[in-house]
Write a protein that holds these residues in place. Structure first.
Motif, PDB file in Angstrom:
ATOM      1  N   ARG A   1      34.769  46.666  43.321  1.00  8.94           N
ATOM      2  CA  ARG A   1      36.117  46.486  43.846  1.00  8.94           C
ATOM      3  C   ARG A   1      36.091  46.183  45.343  1.00  8.94           C
ATOM      4  NH1 ARG A   1      40.340  44.416  42.277  1.00  8.94           N
ATOM      5  NH2 ARG A   1      40.143  45.607  40.331  1.00  8.94           N
TER       6      ARG A   1
ATOM      7  N   LYS B   1      31.032  45.239  32.891  1.00 11.41           N
ATOM      8  CA  LYS B   1      31.180  43.885  32.358  1.00 11.41           C
ATOM      9  C   LYS B   1      32.494  43.195  32.763  1.00 11.41           C
ATOM     10  CE  LYS B   1      27.189  43.479  30.403  1.00 11.41           C
ATOM     11  NZ  LYS B   1      26.193  42.527  30.947  1.00 11.41           N
ATOM     12  N   GLN B   2      33.272  43.818  33.640  1.00 15.49           N
ATOM     13  CA  GLN B   2      34.482  43.162  34.125  1.00 15.49           C
ATOM     14  C   GLN B   2      34.121  42.229  35.281  1.00 15.49           C
ATOM     15  OE1 GLN B   2      37.488  45.827  35.693  1.00 15.49           O
ATOM     16  NE2 GLN B   2      38.916  44.148  36.173  1.00 15.49           N
ATOM     17  N   HIS B   3      34.812  41.088  35.367  1.00 13.07           N
ATOM     18  CA  HIS B   3      34.623  40.211  36.519  1.00 13.07           C
ATOM     19  C   HIS B   3      35.972  39.760  37.060  1.00 13.07           C
ATOM     20  CE1 HIS B   3      35.233  36.885  33.654  1.00 13.07           C
ATOM     21  NE2 HIS B   3      34.256  37.389  32.924  1.00 13.07           N
ATOM     22  N   VAL B   4      36.005  39.541  38.363  1.00 11.92           N
ATOM     23  CA  VAL B   4      37.218  39.129  39.069  1.00 11.92           C
ATOM     24  C   VAL B   4      36.894  37.903  39.913  1.00 11.92           C
ATOM     25  CG1 VAL B   4      38.951  39.790  40.785  1.00 11.92           C
ATOM     26  CG2 VAL B   4      38.092  41.503  39.152  1.00 11.92           C
TER      27      VAL B   4
ATOM     28  N   ASN C   1      39.185  36.628  36.397  1.00 10.59           N
ATOM     29  CA  ASN C   1      38.831  36.690  34.981  1.00 10.59           C
ATOM     30  C   ASN C   1      38.615  35.300  34.395  1.00 10.59           C
ATOM     31  OD1 ASN C   1      38.305  37.900  32.508  1.00 10.59           O
ATOM     32  ND2 ASN C   1      40.463  37.846  31.893  1.00 10.59           N
TER      33      ASN C   1
ATOM     34  N   LEU D   1      36.151  48.474  39.231  1.00 13.19           N
ATOM     35  CA  LEU D   1      35.939  47.602  38.080  1.00 13.19           C
ATOM     36  C   LEU D   1      35.218  48.379  36.995  1.00 13.19           C
ATOM     37  CD1 LEU D   1      36.614  45.416  40.231  1.00 13.19           C
ATOM     38  CD2 LEU D   1      34.935  43.954  39.103  1.00 13.19           C
ATOM     39  N   VAL D   2      35.417  47.977  35.764  1.00  7.45           N
ATOM     40  CA  VAL D   2      34.713  48.609  34.657  1.00  7.45           C
ATOM     41  C   VAL D   2      33.513  47.743  34.293  1.00  7.45           C
ATOM     42  CG1 VAL D   2      36.790  49.714  33.802  1.00  7.45           C
ATOM     43  CG2 VAL D   2      36.157  47.462  32.930  1.00  7.45           C
TER      44      VAL D   2
ATOM     45  N   GLY E   1      31.223  50.810  40.214  1.00  5.86           N
ATOM     46  CA  GLY E   1      32.538  50.258  39.869  1.00  5.86           C
ATOM     47  C   GLY E   1      33.385  50.061  41.121  1.00  5.86           C
TER      48      GLY E   1
ATOM     49  N   TYR F   1      31.141  40.407  39.620  1.00  6.95           N
ATOM     50  CA  TYR F   1      30.851  40.739  38.216  1.00  6.95           C
ATOM     51  C   TYR F   1      30.074  42.050  38.160  1.00  6.95           C
ATOM     52  CZ  TYR F   1      29.051  39.932  33.428  1.00  6.95           C
ATOM     53  OH  TYR F   1      28.728  40.032  32.097  1.00  6.95           O
ATOM     54  N   TYR F   2      30.644  43.010  37.436  1.00  2.00           N
ATOM     55  CA  TYR F   2      29.920  44.256  37.172  1.00  2.00           C
ATOM     56  C   TYR F   2      28.944  43.923  36.053  1.00  2.00           C
ATOM     57  CZ  TYR F   2      29.382  49.383  36.829  1.00  2.00           C
ATOM     58  OH  TYR F   2      28.892  50.668  36.848  1.00  2.00           O
TER      59      TYR F   2
END
Length: 422
Positions: free
Chosen positions: A170, A52-55, A57, A49-50, A166, A181-182
């Motif tokens: 994942r 501020k990315q969350h899964v 979304n 993950l980069v 990151g 959430y990163y």
């Protein structure tokens, strides 16, 4: 006594047949795409993950993520007993407070965290998972934080190598956390659904205040419905509304609090059920069954009443609500009319015909029991009358029906993910 023994033997035979039918279904599915038995998968490349990315979304507190907050838990709260300590030696708990609070979490959170710990050691030998924040009893987070419910953890690696975070995020997604959430350069935030959420369990159900129509003309709440009642349903073979007997409850939890979707229709009717339940949509001329969670404003539901009138109605509002009591009656024809809305009795598997097929042994067993009971009435009228005076609710199976639970567990491992509720 002989009748009871013969009944047990017959039930065992039909259950054995059910296992055979299920095996045939699973073998068939294994030959196609998806999670078939004996299929080998090559290693799948994981993408970190980069920042501020969350899964997934979506917002953390939405249905498809970790869901609504249920309220803060403190040590004097009755829900505190639902939190369990995690003493996994492969996880480092920071425990700044010195109270062991970071080790307390829901059972679902514990299971996902332990899975993540194994993934971390496999990914980076010699490195362990580190929890910097778990259950919060001191008010360090926002008022709606899932940390207050033991449903969230903040994690790092034991070496605190931020270049790994990151990939750590994942791995958390792969471990089954419902929202990852990163969030910060210093940690990854992970959370899970509530233990009362149907997505953390099997199957789908209705709230107890939904109503059905009985063949006697009574309007019954699902919380009042008993096995043996004949209620309004749709016969798929004739597309006619009929009264069909309730042969059992796939789930019956009168005291359990659960998350439901509440659909409001243009006509003023409402329907409250879990996201994994199958609902009939489309048009009068062409219907399909879909998971309730896929319905949106503008979706069409089919209305039916005891005069055999059917017409289309439109969803105008969808909300998430909590209710106490969950009920999943199974009729002989596999459908039910709830609040005048025609729906399936099944859930989890995105195929009403398949679900109806694998429950064939249950229906056959119910028919045999009914036939034997009628014989018993004929030849032992007095004894039968005494038996019929026993309240039906006294023999109600509490919780998820054993046959349904076994099917759901097996299906989760063998049936292709494309037709399963996730």
């Amino acid at each position: 006594m002989c009748v009871v023994r013969d009944e047990c033997v017959q039930e065992m035979r039909w259950c054995a047949l059910g296992a055979l039918l299920l095996a045939l279904v699973l073998v068939t599915q294994a030959c196609g795409p998806g999670r078939g038995v004996g299929r080998r998968r090559g290693p799948r490349k994981l993408t970190p993950l980069v920042f501020k990315q969350h899964v997934p979304n979506v917002s953390e507190n939405t249905l498809t993520a970790s869901g609504l907050t249920e309220g803060r838990i403190d040590r004097n709260n009755t829900r505190f007993r639902d939190l369990v300590p995690n003493y996994n030696q492969d996880i480092i708990f920071k425990d700044e407070e010195g109270t062991g609070a970071d080790r307390l979490m829901t059972q679902r959170c514990k299971e996902k965290l332990n899975t993540l710990a194994i993934s971390v050691m496999n990914q980076w030998p010699g490195v362990r998972l580190r929890v910097t924040e778990g259950w919060d009893e001191e008010g360090h987070h926002a008022s709606d934080s899932l940390h207050y419910e033991g449903r969230a953890v903040d994690v790092t690696t034991s070496d605190r190598d931020r270049s790994k975070y990151g990939m750590l995020a994942r791995l958390a997604v792969e471990a089954g956390f419902d929202w990852v959430y990163y969030e910060s350069r210093a940690h990854i935030h992970c959370s899970v659904k509530s233990e009362s959420s149907d997505a953390a369990k099997y199957g789908g159900c209705f709230a107890g205040d939904n109503i059905v129509q009985s063949s006697s003309g009574k309007i019954l709440k699902l919380s009042e419905l008993q096995v043996g009642e004949a209620i309004l349903a749709l016969d798929p073979s004739t597309n006619q509304l009929i009264y069909s007997e309730v042969i059992l409850f796939l789930d019956w939890h009168p005291n359990q609090r659960n998350l439901f979707l509440n659909f409001e229709l243009k006509s003023g009717r409402t329907l409250t059920l879990t996201p994994a339940h199958l609902v009939i949509t489309g048009s009068l001329n062409s219907t399909v069954t879909v998971f309730a969670k896929t319905l949106t404003v503008g979706s069409i539901l089919i209305i039916g009443n005891r005069d055999d009138n059917k017409f289309e109605d439109t969803i105008v509002r969808v909300t998430q609500v909590y209710r106490t009591g969950i009920y999943a009656p199974l009729t002989s024809v596999g459908t039910i009319v709830v609040n005048d809305i025609i729906v399936s009795c099944y859930a989890v598997v995105d195929s009403h015909p398949l679900a109806h097929f694998v429950f064939a042994p249950i229906r056959l067993t119910a028919e045999i029991k009914s036939y034997m009971y009628r014989l018993w009435q004929t030849y032992n009228q007095g004894l039968a009358d005494n038996f019929s005076n026993v309240p039906k609710s006294s023999i109600q199976h509490h919780g998820i029906h054993w046959y349904a639970e076994i099917l759901y567990k097996i299906a989760n491992n063998f049936i292709p993910w494309r037709i399963l509720y996730t």
